[in-house]
Design a protein around this motif. Structure first.
Motif, mmCIF file in Angstrom:
data_model
loop_
_atom_site.group_PDB
_atom_site.id
_atom_site.type_symbol
_atom_site.label_atom_id
_atom_site.label_comp_id
_atom_site.label_asym_id
_atom_site.label_seq_id
_atom_site.Cartn_x
_atom_site.Cartn_y
_atom_site.Cartn_z
ATOM 1 N N ARG A 85 -25.675 -4.500 5.446
ATOM 2 C CA ARG A 85 -25.493 -3.570 6.572
ATOM 3 C C ARG A 85 -24.257 -3.931 7.388
ATOM 4 N NH1 ARG A 85 -26.341 -3.453 11.697
ATOM 5 N NH2 ARG A 85 -27.188 -5.568 11.698
ATOM 6 N N GLN A 86 -24.079 -5.208 7.633
ATOM 7 C CA GLN A 86 -22.918 -5.638 8.401
ATOM 8 C C GLN A 86 -21.617 -5.308 7.672
ATOM 9 O OE1 GLN A 86 -23.561 -9.779 9.185
ATOM 10 N NE2 GLN A 86 -25.149 -9.406 10.763
ATOM 11 N N ASP A 87 -21.640 -5.531 6.343
ATOM 12 C CA ASP A 87 -20.433 -5.172 5.565
ATOM 13 C C ASP A 87 -20.159 -3.676 5.634
ATOM 14 O OD1 ASP A 87 -20.925 -7.599 2.881
ATOM 15 O OD2 ASP A 87 -20.025 -7.772 4.883
ATOM 16 N N ALA A 88 -21.225 -2.877 5.544
ATOM 17 C CA ALA A 88 -21.041 -1.414 5.608
ATOM 18 C C ALA A 88 -20.525 -0.983 6.970
ATOM 19 C CB ALA A 88 -22.360 -0.714 5.281
ATOM 20 N N GLU A 89 -21.069 -1.577 8.027
ATOM 21 C CA GLU A 89 -20.584 -1.236 9.368
ATOM 22 C C GLU A 89 -19.128 -1.643 9.561
ATOM 23 O OE1 GLU A 89 -24.804 -1.580 11.828
ATOM 24 O OE2 GLU A 89 -23.280 -3.158 11.978
ATOM 25 N N ARG A 90 -18.775 -2.798 8.990
ATOM 26 C CA ARG A 90 -17.363 -3.221 9.084
ATOM 27 C C ARG A 90 -16.429 -2.242 8.365
ATOM 28 N NH1 ARG A 90 -14.470 -5.627 5.504
ATOM 29 N NH2 ARG A 90 -16.318 -6.128 4.230
ATOM 30 N N VAL A 91 -16.836 -1.840 7.145
ATOM 31 C CA VAL A 91 -16.007 -0.882 6.396
ATOM 32 C C VAL A 91 -15.919 0.451 7.142
ATOM 33 C CG1 VAL A 91 -15.847 0.448 4.249
ATOM 34 C CG2 VAL A 91 -16.455 -1.965 4.177
ATOM 35 N N TYR A 92 -17.034 0.876 7.742
ATOM 36 C CA TYR A 92 -17.057 2.132 8.483
ATOM 37 C C TYR A 92 -16.138 2.076 9.696
ATOM 38 C CZ TYR A 92 -18.881 5.995 11.266
ATOM 39 O OH TYR A 92 -18.990 7.129 12.019
ATOM 40 N N ARG A 93 -16.187 0.916 10.428
ATOM 41 C CA ARG A 93 -15.300 0.765 11.589
ATOM 42 C C ARG A 93 -13.831 0.778 11.164
ATOM 43 N NH1 ARG A 93 -19.264 -3.034 13.046
ATOM 44 N NH2 ARG A 93 -17.934 -4.719 12.247
ATOM 45 N N GLU A 94 -13.545 0.125 10.081
ATOM 46 C CA GLU A 94 -12.153 0.113 9.597
ATOM 47 C C GLU A 94 -11.693 1.526 9.211
ATOM 48 O OE1 GLU A 94 -12.119 -4.395 7.701
ATOM 49 O OE2 GLU A 94 -12.120 -2.621 6.409
ATOM 50 N N GLN A 95 -12.574 2.304 8.579
ATOM 51 C CA GLN A 95 -12.216 3.671 8.200
ATOM 52 C C GLN A 95 -11.981 4.535 9.433
ATOM 53 O OE1 GLN A 95 -11.485 4.757 5.258
ATOM 54 N NE2 GLN A 95 -11.116 6.875 5.937
ATOM 55 N N LEU A 96 -12.850 4.361 10.459
ATOM 56 C CA LEU A 96 -12.647 5.107 11.705
ATOM 57 C C LEU A 96 -11.312 4.748 12.353
ATOM 58 C CD1 LEU A 96 -16.206 5.039 13.350
ATOM 59 C CD2 LEU A 96 -15.076 6.954 12.186
ATOM 60 N N GLN A 97 -10.988 3.474 12.331
ATOM 61 C CA GLN A 97 -9.718 3.045 12.911
ATOM 62 C C GLN A 97 -8.531 3.641 12.146
ATOM 63 O OE1 GLN A 97 -9.978 -1.205 12.833
ATOM 64 N NE2 GLN A 97 -11.417 -1.328 14.582
ATOM 65 N N LYS A 98 -8.635 3.674 10.805
ATOM 66 C CA LYS A 98 -7.547 4.281 10.012
ATOM 67 C C LYS A 98 -7.398 5.767 10.330
ATOM 68 C CE LYS A 98 -7.854 1.154 6.029
ATOM 69 N NZ LYS A 98 -8.162 1.043 4.589
ATOM 70 N N GLU A 99 -8.523 6.480 10.416
ATOM 71 C CA GLU A 99 -8.452 7.909 10.729
ATOM 72 C C GLU A 99 -7.897 8.146 12.119
ATOM 73 O OE1 GLU A 99 -12.280 9.275 7.964
ATOM 74 O OE2 GLU A 99 -12.390 9.365 10.150
ATOM 75 N N GLU A 100 -8.305 7.318 13.082
ATOM 76 C CA GLU A 100 -7.778 7.463 14.435
ATOM 77 C C GLU A 100 -6.275 7.211 14.469
ATOM 78 O OE1 GLU A 100 -7.722 8.093 18.560
ATOM 79 O OE2 GLU A 100 -9.087 8.655 16.942
ATOM 80 N N ARG A 101 -5.850 6.185 13.732
ATOM 81 C CA ARG A 101 -4.419 5.880 13.683
ATOM 82 C C ARG A 101 -3.639 7.034 13.052
ATOM 83 N NH1 ARG A 101 -0.778 3.395 10.193
ATOM 84 N NH2 ARG A 101 0.871 2.205 11.267
ATOM 85 N N GLN A 102 -4.186 7.630 11.969
ATOM 86 C CA GLN A 102 -3.511 8.756 11.325
ATOM 87 C C GLN A 102 -3.435 9.965 12.258
ATOM 88 O OE1 GLN A 102 -1.959 8.612 8.362
ATOM 89 N NE2 GLN A 102 -1.188 10.670 8.835
ATOM 90 N N ARG A 103 -4.543 10.167 13.015
ATOM 91 C CA ARG A 103 -4.539 11.286 13.967
ATOM 92 C C ARG A 103 -3.471 11.090 15.041
ATOM 93 N NH1 ARG A 103 -6.451 12.365 18.807
ATOM 94 N NH2 ARG A 103 -7.349 10.272 19.015
ATOM 95 N N LEU A 104 -3.370 9.878 15.523
ATOM 96 C CA LEU A 104 -2.344 9.597 16.535
ATOM 97 C C LEU A 104 -0.939 9.783 15.964
ATOM 98 C CD1 LEU A 104 -3.916 6.465 18.242
ATOM 99 C CD2 LEU A 104 -3.835 8.807 19.114
ATOM 100 N N LEU A 105 -0.740 9.367 14.713
ATOM 101 C CA LEU A 105 0.575 9.572 14.080
ATOM 102 C C LEU A 105 0.904 11.049 13.952
ATOM 103 C CD1 LEU A 105 0.537 6.844 11.256
ATOM 104 C CD2 LEU A 105 1.931 6.854 13.328
ATOM 105 N N ASP A 106 -0.102 11.854 13.535
ATOM 106 C CA ASP A 106 0.126 13.295 13.400
ATOM 107 C C ASP A 106 0.457 13.931 14.747
ATOM 108 O OD1 ASP A 106 -0.374 13.039 10.725
ATOM 109 O OD2 ASP A 106 -2.465 13.722 10.850
ATOM 110 N N GLU A 107 -0.290 13.546 15.781
ATOM 111 C CA GLU A 107 -0.025 14.111 17.114
ATOM 112 C C GLU A 107 1.354 13.702 17.609
ATOM 113 O OE1 GLU A 107 -3.095 13.076 19.786
ATOM 114 O OE2 GLU A 107 -4.606 14.363 18.834
ATOM 115 N N ARG A 108 1.722 12.447 17.324
ATOM 116 C CA ARG A 108 3.057 12.009 17.746
ATOM 117 C C ARG A 108 4.156 12.802 17.048
ATOM 118 N NH1 ARG A 108 5.201 6.151 16.153
ATOM 119 N NH2 ARG A 108 5.660 7.353 14.256
ATOM 120 N N GLN A 109 3.975 13.048 15.744
ATOM 121 C CA GLN A 109 4.972 13.832 15.012
ATOM 122 C C GLN A 109 5.054 15.255 15.543
ATOM 123 O OE1 GLN A 109 3.875 13.497 10.908
ATOM 124 N NE2 GLN A 109 4.598 11.375 10.697
#
Length: 541
Positions: free
Chosen positions: A51-75
């Motif tokens: 469960r902890q590994d899954a939550e870690r992977v999920y948090r990392e995926q959310l962070q990647k998506e948030e970063r991509q969203r910020l990049l798109d908005e910046r562009q």
């Protein structure tokens, strides 16, 4: 337990980080409560780890998506800022151009015309007049109850209230209204063309009936009205057609060849397309036919070309054709070419105005051909006489579309004795307006040929329309004006620069605003101004 020794030597790798052996599994207390609690605790720890590994992977995926969203908005924001900076720079340049003023010097005064020689104490009318100049003021016809009056028009001088007529476009009307009275045109050298020759008196070079060779001076207090020369040319062309039919009866070779030439011209004009470079065979074929007629290989009778030109012409030194006669077949084929072009403007230009341009190029190239000039000038008045009949508003005529007389003055066509439907009439006017622009706005700067119909005629035609009093503005005028401008505004600006922009503002903004009835035709002129602003950045209002 002896049989368990081979199994004890094997080891198994489980998913769990804890490695168990068979001895660990098959112990004697494997079914004990303690053993069960131990296994449950081990499974619980493993589940927690997963469960902890899954939550870690999920948090990392959310962070990647948030970063991509910020990049798109910046562009997106960077692109928005870039476009706004470009727009701001364009507006700064446009404001700078609008603020720039160029002082235009006043024209020099016209020289005084020489005094007319006195004959028996009276002045012979038409014997003295100043020559036409490029800065002479043209006249825009006004009509009242079917008659044509003339009033001067002026160039807009930086204000939106000016009326159209540039100094470059003013020679033609001055020559037509103030020119010297020409001598009587000579009769054809060969008999049979008498229907084209009138031996009557003349007013400003136009035969008015049988009698003496010169008209008597007008009594004091009376004003002589100048006849419509284009209509006289049109009537002469009808006489020419009858004259050629009479010749064909006596000359079978002429009849056969004349019919073939007529069909070839109509076919060539009908095959002209907007594709670049695809009209050379048709143009070459037309030139070859006209040269054959000019060489008079089938022996058509000679006749006087002065019946088909607007102003009398004198021989010009160095001109290729200075004689007082030309083969009648050549003049007839020029008439056929003009008629075919008008038909093409009407049939194709109404639905697709862009198809008028290749026909205009063909006409300008043909009429400007040095081999086809008479006394140094083109015979394009034949074409303009047909324009005058089918589209009179180009020449200053106006009227009401609700009356019989008004429709006649506007060029509303009849089919089988009945007026054609309104939509068909407007389609005709659209094609003819585009066709007129296609002929009048041709650039000859890089050509050794002389422009047969300079752009000043386009300016004058526009002036005649926009100078209409508000109460007399018609839908026909609006349709013709719109088709004259659409697709040709850039060529107009290339010829006249800032003066053309002022003219377009008068034509597309102020003229429809003065119309008392906001019909669809009036609105289409206003919409054209908006389209020019959207598509080419040309701000008129």
């Amino acid at each position: 337990m002896a049989n368990s020794s081979p199994l004890r030597r094997q080891s198994y790798h489980w998913a769990s980080p804890q490695r168990l052996t068979l001895d660990d599994i098959f112990t004697e207390d494997r079914n004990s409560e303690a053993r069960h609690r131990y296994l449950l605790e081990t499974a619980k720890k493993e589940n927690e780890r997963v469960r902890q590994d899954a939550e870690r992977v999920y948090r990392e995926q959310l962070q990647k998506e948030e970063r991509q969203r910020l990049l798109d908005e910046r562009q997106q924001e960077e692109e928005r800022i870039r476009l706004e900076e470009q727009l701001a720079a364009d507006r700064v340049r446009l404001n700078a151009l609008k603020a720039k003023k160029i002082a235009i010097p006043a024209p020099l005064p016209d020289p005084e015309p020489p005094a007319a020689p006195a004959v028996n104490g009276n002045t012979t009318p038409g014997t003295a007049a100043s020559p036409a100049k490029d800065d002479a003021a043209p006249l825009a016809p006004e009509q009242t109850n079917g008659t044509t009056s003339q009033r001067p028009t002026t160039l807009p001088a930086g204000t939106s209230s000016g009326v159209l007529v540039p100094k470059q476009a003013q020679a033609s009307a001055a020559a037509q209204n103030n020119g010297p009275e020409p001598a009587k045109a000579p009769t054809p050298a060969v008999g049979g063309a008498g229907s084209l020759v009138s031996n009557g008196p003349q007013t400003n070079g136009i035969n008015s009936g049988p009698g003496t060779s010169r008209s008597a001076p007008a009594p004091a207090g009376q004003t002589q009205t100048r006849p419509d020369r284009y209509l006289e040319i049109f009537k002469s062309l009808k006489d020419l057609r009858r004259f050629m039919a009479d010749q064909a009866k006596a000359n079978p070779a002429l009849k056969a060849r004349m019919g073939d030439m007529r069909r070839e011209i109509r076919k060539s004009v009908g095959q002209l397309t907007v594709a670049a470079g695809s009209n050379r065979p048709q143009q070459a074929g037309l030139v070859a036919l006209l040269r054959e007629a000019l060489e008079n290989r089938v022996q058509s009778q000679l006749m006087d070309p002065s019946h088909f030109v607007l102003e009398p012409r004198n021989p010009v030194e160095g001109a290729l054709h200075n004689d007082s006669v030309l083969p009648s077949l050549f003049l007839y084929l020029l008439n056929i070419l003009s008629k075919a072009a008008i038909s093409q403007f009407i049939s194709e230009g109404g639905a697709r105005p862009e198809t008028a341009d290749p026909v205009g190029i063909c006409l300008a190239a043909t009429f400007s051909d040095p081999d086809f000039l008479w006394r140094g000038q083109a015979m394009i008045d034949i074409l303009m006489a047909k324009f005058r009949v089918v589209c009179p508003v180009l020449f200053g005529y106006r009227g009401s579309e609700k009356t019989e007389q008004g429709r006649m003055r506007l060029g509303w066509w009849k089919d089988g004795g009945h007026w054609v439907p309104e939509q068909q009439h407007m389609d005709r006017m659209t094609g003819l307006g585009a066709g007129f622009a296609a002929v009048a706005l041709r650039k000859f700067a890089a050509s050794s040929k002389k422009n047969p119909y300079p752009p000043r005629h386009y300016w004058t035609a526009m002036a005649r329309i926009v100078n209409t009093p508000p109460a007399e503005i018609s839908d026909t005028q609006c349709v013709v004006l719109k088709s004259m401008v659409q697709n040709y505004e850039q060529k107009f600006i290339e010829f006249y620069g800032t003066a053309a922009i002022a003219a377009l503002r008068t034509a597309l903004v102020e003229f429809p605003a003065r119309a008392p009835n906001k019909t669809a035709a009036v609105h289409s002129v206003e919409v054209l101004a908006q389209l020019l602003r959207r598509d080419s950045g040309l701000v008129l209002g």
